[in-house]
Structures are given as C-alpha cells and as structure tokens.
Design a protein around this motif. Structure first.
Motif, PDB file in Angstrom:
ATOM      1  N   PHE A 120      -9.760  -7.091  -8.581  1.00 49.79           N
ATOM      2  CA  PHE A 120      -8.321  -7.336  -8.724  1.00 49.79           C
ATOM      3  C   PHE A 120      -7.501  -6.106  -8.305  1.00 49.79           C
ATOM      4  O   PHE A 120      -6.513  -5.783  -8.944  1.00 49.79           O
ATOM      5  CB  PHE A 120      -8.006  -7.700 -10.180  1.00 49.79           C
ATOM      6  N   ARG A 121      -7.894  -5.473  -7.209  1.00 45.24           N
ATOM      7  CA  ARG A 121      -7.214  -4.263  -6.762  1.00 45.24           C
ATOM      8  C   ARG A 121      -5.889  -4.622  -6.094  1.00 45.24           C
ATOM      9  O   ARG A 121      -5.842  -5.442  -5.188  1.00 45.24           O
ATOM     10  CB  ARG A 121      -8.092  -3.476  -5.794  1.00 45.24           C
ATOM     11  N   TYR A 122      -4.834  -3.954  -6.531  1.00 48.28           N
ATOM     12  CA  TYR A 122      -3.526  -4.186  -5.921  1.00 48.28           C
ATOM     13  C   TYR A 122      -3.436  -3.448  -4.595  1.00 48.28           C
ATOM     14  O   TYR A 122      -3.937  -2.342  -4.446  1.00 48.28           O
ATOM     15  CB  TYR A 122      -2.376  -3.719  -6.814  1.00 48.28           C
ATOM     16  N   GLY A 123      -2.762  -4.068  -3.614  1.00 48.80           N
ATOM     17  CA  GLY A 123      -2.563  -3.458  -2.305  1.00 48.80           C
ATOM     18  C   GLY A 123      -3.451  -4.051  -1.240  1.00 48.80           C
ATOM     19  O   GLY A 123      -3.129  -3.971  -0.054  1.00 48.80           O
ATOM     20  N   ASP A 124      -4.590  -4.638  -1.654  1.00 43.69           N
ATOM     21  CA  ASP A 124      -5.463  -5.296  -0.695  1.00 43.69           C
ATOM     22  C   ASP A 124      -4.976  -6.723  -0.455  1.00 43.69           C
ATOM     23  O   ASP A 124      -4.476  -7.382  -1.371  1.00 43.69           O
ATOM     24  CB  ASP A 124      -6.897  -5.341  -1.215  1.00 43.69           C
ATOM     25  N   LEU A 125      -5.151  -7.197   0.771  1.00 37.41           N
ATOM     26  CA  LEU A 125      -4.840  -8.575   1.124  1.00 37.41           C
ATOM     27  C   LEU A 125      -6.119  -9.276   1.549  1.00 37.41           C
ATOM     28  O   LEU A 125      -7.069  -8.634   2.005  1.00 37.41           O
ATOM     29  CB  LEU A 125      -3.814  -8.626   2.266  1.00 37.41           C
ATOM     30  N   ALA A 126      -6.133 -10.586   1.429  1.00 34.66           N
ATOM     31  CA  ALA A 126      -7.300 -11.360   1.846  1.00 34.66           C
ATOM     32  C   ALA A 126      -7.403 -11.341   3.366  1.00 34.66           C
ATOM     33  O   ALA A 126      -6.421 -11.623   4.065  1.00 34.66           O
ATOM     34  CB  ALA A 126      -7.198 -12.792   1.335  1.00 34.66           C
ATOM     35  N   SER A 127      -8.580 -11.028   3.883  1.00 32.10           N
ATOM     36  CA  SER A 127      -8.753 -11.003   5.343  1.00 32.10           C
ATOM     37  C   SER A 127      -8.504 -12.379   5.946  1.00 32.10           C
ATOM     38  O   SER A 127      -8.065 -12.493   7.096  1.00 32.10           O
ATOM     39  CB  SER A 127     -10.160 -10.514   5.693  1.00 32.10           C
ATOM     40  N   THR A 128      -8.758 -13.427   5.160  1.00 36.12           N
ATOM     41  CA  THR A 128      -8.535 -14.785   5.666  1.00 36.12           C
ATOM     42  C   THR A 128      -7.052 -15.105   5.824  1.00 36.12           C
ATOM     43  O   THR A 128      -6.695 -16.064   6.515  1.00 36.12           O
ATOM     44  CB  THR A 128      -9.173 -15.820   4.723  1.00 36.12           C
ATOM     45  N   ASP A 129      -6.187 -14.322   5.193  1.00 35.17           N
ATOM     46  CA  ASP A 129      -4.751 -14.558   5.327  1.00 35.17           C
ATOM     47  C   ASP A 129      -4.169 -13.904   6.583  1.00 35.17           C
ATOM     48  O   ASP A 129      -3.048 -14.239   6.986  1.00 35.17           O
ATOM     49  CB  ASP A 129      -3.997 -14.010   4.097  1.00 35.17           C
ATOM     50  N   PHE A 130      -4.882 -12.980   7.164  1.00 33.55           N
ATOM     51  CA  PHE A 130      -4.337 -12.308   8.341  1.00 33.55           C
ATOM     52  C   PHE A 130      -4.322 -13.277   9.518  1.00 33.55           C
ATOM     53  O   PHE A 130      -5.337 -13.919   9.819  1.00 33.55           O
ATOM     54  CB  PHE A 130      -5.174 -11.078   8.690  1.00 33.55           C
ATOM     55  N   PRO A 131      -3.203 -13.389  10.223  1.00 32.35           N
ATOM     56  CA  PRO A 131      -3.103 -14.339  11.340  1.00 32.35           C
ATOM     57  C   PRO A 131      -3.776 -13.782  12.593  1.00 32.35           C
ATOM     58  O   PRO A 131      -3.113 -13.413  13.574  1.00 32.35           O
ATOM     59  CB  PRO A 131      -1.590 -14.495  11.512  1.00 32.35           C
ATOM     60  N   ALA A 132      -5.095 -13.739  12.562  1.00 31.39           N
ATOM     61  CA  ALA A 132      -5.839 -13.036  13.603  1.00 31.39           C
ATOM     62  C   ALA A 132      -5.547 -13.592  14.994  1.00 31.39           C
ATOM     63  O   ALA A 132      -5.306 -12.834  15.939  1.00 31.39           O
ATOM     64  CB  ALA A 132      -7.337 -13.101  13.301  1.00 31.39           C
ATOM     65  N   ASP A 133      -5.580 -14.921  15.148  1.00 28.60           N
ATOM     66  CA  ASP A 133      -5.368 -15.501  16.480  1.00 28.60           C
ATOM     67  C   ASP A 133      -3.956 -15.230  16.983  1.00 28.60           C
ATOM     68  O   ASP A 133      -3.757 -14.894  18.157  1.00 28.60           O
ATOM     69  CB  ASP A 133      -5.633 -17.010  16.433  1.00 28.60           C
ATOM     70  N   ILE A 134      -2.981 -15.361  16.082  1.00 27.98           N
ATOM     71  CA  ILE A 134      -1.589 -15.120  16.470  1.00 27.98           C
ATOM     72  C   ILE A 134      -1.396 -13.656  16.848  1.00 27.98           C
ATOM     73  O   ILE A 134      -0.732 -13.335  17.839  1.00 27.98           O
ATOM     74  CB  ILE A 134      -0.648 -15.521  15.315  1.00 27.98           C
ATOM     75  N   TRP A 135      -1.975 -12.768  16.065  1.00 30.59           N
ATOM     76  CA  TRP A 135      -1.836 -11.335  16.342  1.00 30.59           C
ATOM     77  C   TRP A 135      -2.524 -10.969  17.662  1.00 30.59           C
ATOM     78  O   TRP A 135      -1.980 -10.197  18.472  1.00 30.59           O
ATOM     79  CB  TRP A 135      -2.408 -10.521  15.192  1.00 30.59           C
ATOM     80  N   LYS A 136      -3.712 -11.539  17.908  1.00 30.72           N
ATOM     81  CA  LYS A 136      -4.412 -11.250  19.160  1.00 30.72           C
ATOM     82  C   LYS A 136      -3.578 -11.690  20.358  1.00 30.72           C
ATOM     83  O   LYS A 136      -3.491 -10.975  21.372  1.00 30.72           O
ATOM     84  CB  LYS A 136      -5.774 -11.966  19.178  1.00 30.72           C
ATOM     85  N   ARG A 137      -2.987 -12.874  20.265  1.00 28.07           N
ATOM     86  CA  ARG A 137      -2.163 -13.349  21.379  1.00 28.07           C
ATOM     87  C   ARG A 137      -0.947 -12.440  21.582  1.00 28.07           C
ATOM     88  O   ARG A 137      -0.570 -12.123  22.717  1.00 28.07           O
ATOM     89  CB  ARG A 137      -1.710 -14.789  21.132  1.00 28.07           C
ATOM     90  N   ALA A 138      -0.343 -12.014  20.463  1.00 24.82           N
ATOM     91  CA  ALA A 138       0.823 -11.140  20.576  1.00 24.82           C
ATOM     92  C   ALA A 138       0.445  -9.799  21.195  1.00 24.82           C
ATOM     93  O   ALA A 138       1.171  -9.263  22.039  1.00 24.82           O
ATOM     94  CB  ALA A 138       1.460 -10.940  19.208  1.00 24.82           C
ATOM     95  N   VAL A 139      -0.699  -9.243  20.796  1.00 21.99           N
ATOM     96  CA  VAL A 139      -1.153  -7.978  21.365  1.00 21.99           C
ATOM     97  C   VAL A 139      -1.459  -8.149  22.850  1.00 21.99           C
ATOM     98  O   VAL A 139      -1.118  -7.287  23.676  1.00 21.99           O
ATOM     99  CB  VAL A 139      -2.383  -7.452  20.602  1.00 21.99           C
ATOM    100  N   ALA A 140      -2.106  -9.272  23.200  1.00 22.16           N
ATOM    101  CA  ALA A 140      -2.414  -9.512  24.615  1.00 22.16           C
ATOM    102  C   ALA A 140      -1.137  -9.637  25.442  1.00 22.16           C
ATOM    103  O   ALA A 140      -1.051  -9.095  26.554  1.00 22.16           O
ATOM    104  CB  ALA A 140      -3.258 -10.778  24.753  1.00 22.16           C
TER     105      ALA A 140
END
Length: 486
Positions: A120-140
């Motif tokens: 229950f550590r505060y400050g960490d986010l679930a890796s599954t919540d990160f919009p990986a595909d959207i972020w990859k497209r934006a970076v590309a």
C-alpha cells in the motif's frame, strides 16, 4: 611487476598506474620496455604500447623514441591516490548550502514489494494503468517531427506544450494564465527547488503544514529557510494560527492536503490570502493530485481565487501518467516568470524535448483527459474496495481520513498506540503487507497536533481490488493481535 595476466591495455594501464602511486616504481625509475613486458604478460606489443601511451598522455611517465619510459617526477600532492586514501581523506570544504545538505538524510526508500500480498505504498501507480500504446504513438509522432537542426530548447519549455497546458488548466482547473507565465520543470521537486532558491534567504522563515510532504520541507530547509510548522486538520492548514506569524513563504496543499486529505474551505483560503498580502509572503500551491475527485466536485485552486497575484501554482503529470516521466510545471506571477526561466536555464537548460512533444500531442488530441477519466474510474473502484473492506473487517476500530479525493487514505488505529507505529509496520511486512507510517511526516513525532494512535498512509493506486481485499484481511488480523498483546 604485474602479478596478474591482464589481457587488455586498460588492465595494464591500471596496474602500472597503481604501482606508480604506491611507490613500486619511483620517480625517474625506468619501466620495462614494451617488448619485454609484452613477452612477460603474453600479450601483443601493441597492447602494451597503448597502455604506455595513455600513461604518457596523463603525465605519469615520460619518454622519447628509442629510450625506455620513465616515471615522471611529481610533487607529493599530485601523486595518484592509493586505494585506501579515499577512505580517510578529508572532505573538500562545502558551501553552507552543501553543509546543510550533508546534514540531511533523504527519506529511506521503502523495501521492495517482492513477496508481499499487497503493498500500500503511496506514490506508486499501477503499471496496467499507464497508457502504454497511446504514449508510444505520441512519442513516435514526436520523434517523426524532426527539426532542421539539433539545438537546445527554450528553458521555459516548448511553446507548444505551454500553450496546450494553458488550455488544459482552464478546462480542468478553472485557472486562467498566459502562456508566458508557465515554466516547464523536471517534475514538481525541481519546481520546489527553484522556489526555495529564488524566494528564500538563509535564516528567513517559511510556513509549512504539519504534517506535510517531507521532501518539500527539506528542500526549503536546504535553502537555509527556517520552518514554522502550522497544524493541519480535516480542512487543511489551520489559518487561524497565522495571525501572529510572519514568513517569507508558505507551502500549502489546499486542494487535497498531504497527507491528511483535507480540502481547504473558501473561508480559510481567503484568510490565507489576506495573511500573505499582509506580510508580503509568497504562497507555493502544490496541486499534486488534482485529477482525482470522487465524492466531491473539483475544487478550483487557490490560484484561481487570487488571480495568481501572490501564488505560485505547481502541477505535475506524475500522478496522472507516471512518476518516471519527469515533467511538471509552474504557473508564476508575470514578474517572476523571467527570473524562474533564467534559473531553470542555469540549472539544466531545459526539460527533455521528446517527452514535452509527446505530452503536447496527448493534450492537443484530448487523449490525456480521456486517460485521466479512465484512471479516475479505476482508482474509484480501488478506493471503494478499500473502504468497504476496511468497514467490514475493522469497523469502528479505525478512523479513516482523506478518502474523498486523491490516491491514498490515512488510517488511525484506536487499538494501537503511536509509539507502536514502527513495530506495527514491521509485523505487517512480516505477515505480507507493505504499510507506511504517518509519523515521519510530522515535524515533531510528539506534536499535540497528531492523535495518540498509530497512523498509516495507505496508497491504493498501485494495488488491484483482489490484492486490497487480501491485504485488509491481513491488516485486520494484525490489529487483532496487537489488541490482545499485553
């Protein structure tokens, strides 16, 4: 001679340098010829020659063509250190800022989550919540926008990003500002550091909530500021305690007090603004998790109420996207923006360009706000699971605060004394749950502002509902064991 059988020029260079430093080869002593040493070590003469050339270029040996290399004459202070010298050597003199840093200790990094049922550590986010595909497209897309030349970016941040943030802050936070008031920083911590170094002289006072975010308190103290802790309660900073105080700066989290979770009502906001104007103080408003509201409507920031006249607004994408994307932003009074921009340029020239362009794409396309809505729904589910499990398993044995917003709650345990907080946490980890104390967030562990109960800051944004259920079950067992202990 060299006792090992090094195979690379780097190894031979290091061994000879160490022997020169320890006096095996004294000044003006002749080194073996390259041919002799190569034969002894079973390596090529070219390898030995490369090592000698490096020693010669650094001034450790001298020589001329056709003659054996010799150890250069060096004053004692210039001799290379022996392996033990660094252990007992005197520390170089530090500035007063450096001395303050040397006396500080950063909060210990919590142990890893391996083997835990729930962390229950505060400050960490679930890796599954990160919009990986959207972020990859934006970076590309950002990478495909190749500039005509590679050069340093604007220290205040990419103009496109600042324009996109200007619109986003108006839509999401009712905050009006000009693009020129926005400075992009490497996460909120750099924003705090700039505020500390530009607004505080050593010995000047700053007001800070008690309890509060420890790294904020430390960054102002590192600049030489003297902390004035002011009690925070369920409504945030106790502004009635400010009347007799004078300070150069106040650091506050009015939209969601960290860690207690209170939302500052408008009467206190007006009182805080009046105090700042009366004593000429600047207010640093940290809006660190403004995206997450559940049972309450979004509250406009203090900046919107004051029209920014004495407010520095600090925002970040760490809780919306990821702490690993080191992007945050300051919204500054117009008179301060150029000064902060210069300080930013001196610190690191500018924030990472590719990440700035990718975030701009997300903001302009609406993908950022769609992602926030999805994250809010997921975290609302985690929050509901946590509150239901706590109510079912612990009932009135605990007091829950700060549950209306953000990504954490604070739990106070009626059956566990504040003095047993550390022991309680250690036993929790032994049973398979990671839980973290509220005590270190108070300036004084024995302050009358905190209840005489163990308190935990329970983050839930990185914990899935089934893990929350199992973790709370273990927590309930732990509370039961403590209540029975003599």
């Amino acid at each position: 001679m060299i006792s090992a059988r090094p195979q690379r020029a780097r190894d031979i260079y290091a061994a000879l340098k160490a022997q020169i430093g320890t006096g095996v080869y004294r000044p003006d002593a002749a080194l073996p010829s390259t041919r002799t040493l190569a034969a002894e070590l079973g390596v090529s003469r070219t390898t030995v020659t490369a090592a000698y050339e490096q020693l010669h270029s650094e001034g450790f040996i001298t020589g001329r063509q056709g003659a054996r290399a010799r150890v250069a004459a060096m004053p004692a202070a210039a001799k290379p250190e022996t392996p033990d010298d660094g252990v007992n050597a005197a520390r170089p003199a530090l500035s007063r800022f450096g001395e303050r840093i040397a006396a500080m200790a950063l909060p210990a990094r919590p142990p890893g989550s391996a083997g835990l049922v729930a962390d229950f550590r505060y400050g960490d986010l679930a890796s599954t919540d990160f919009p990986a595909d959207i972020w990859k497209r934006a970076v590309a897309m950002a990478a495909s926008r190749r500039p005509q030349r590679l050069s340093y970016d604007a220290p205040a941040g990419a103009e496109e990003l600042r324009q996109a943030l200007q619109g986003y802050l108006w839509r999401a936070r009712s905050l009006r500002c000009e693009m020129e008031q926005i400075v992009i920083v490497n996460g909120s911590q750099q924003g705090l550091d700039l505020c500390a170094r530009l607004l505080l002289e050593p010995g000047e006072s700053f007001v800070v909530e008690d309890p509060c975010y420890g790294m904020a308190r430390q960054v102002f103290a590192a600049a030489g500021g003297v902390a004035i802790p002011v009690e925070a309660d369920q409504d945030g900073l106790r502004t009635d305690r400010l009347a007799s105080l004078s300070a150069r700066l106040a650091y506050v989290t009015p939209s969601h007090q960290y860690p207690l979770g209170g939302v500052m009502p408008v009467a206190r906001r007006l009182e805080l603004l009046a105090w700042a104007r009366r004593c000429g103080a600047c207010i640093v408003e940290d809006d660190y998790d403004s995206e997450y509201r559940y049972d309450i409507a979004p509250v406009p920031p203090l900046h919107a109420l004051a029209e920014g006249s004495e407010i520095i607004y600090l925002g970040t994408v760490s809780k919306a996207l990821s702490p690993t994307i080191r992007l945050g932003y300051l919204v500054l009074p117009p008179t301060l923006a150029p000064i902060f921009t210069t300080a930013k340029a001196l610190a690191d020239r500018h924030a990472p360009g590719l990440e700035q362009q990718a975030l701009t794409i997300l903001l302009e396309s609406g993908a950022y706000e769609r992602h926030i809505r999805r994250s809010r729904r997921r975290n609302a589910e985690r929050r509901a699971t946590l509150l239901a499990a706590l109510s079912r398993r612990l009932g009135d044995r605990i007091v829950v605060s700060g549950a209306d917003a953000g990504l954490h709650v604070v739990l106070w345990f009626r059956d566990v004394a504040a003095a047993d907080e550390a022991k309680f946490i250690a036993q929790g980890r032994a049973r398979g749950i990671g839980v973290y104390p509220i005590g270190p967030l108070y300036m004084s562990p024995n302050t009358a502002a905190r209840p005489d109960m163990a308190g935990l800051v329970i983050g839930y944004a990185s914990v899935e509902p089934q893990e929350i259920e199992r973790g709370v079950a273990i927590l309930a067992e732990l509370v039961e064991a403590f209540s029975r202990a003599p």
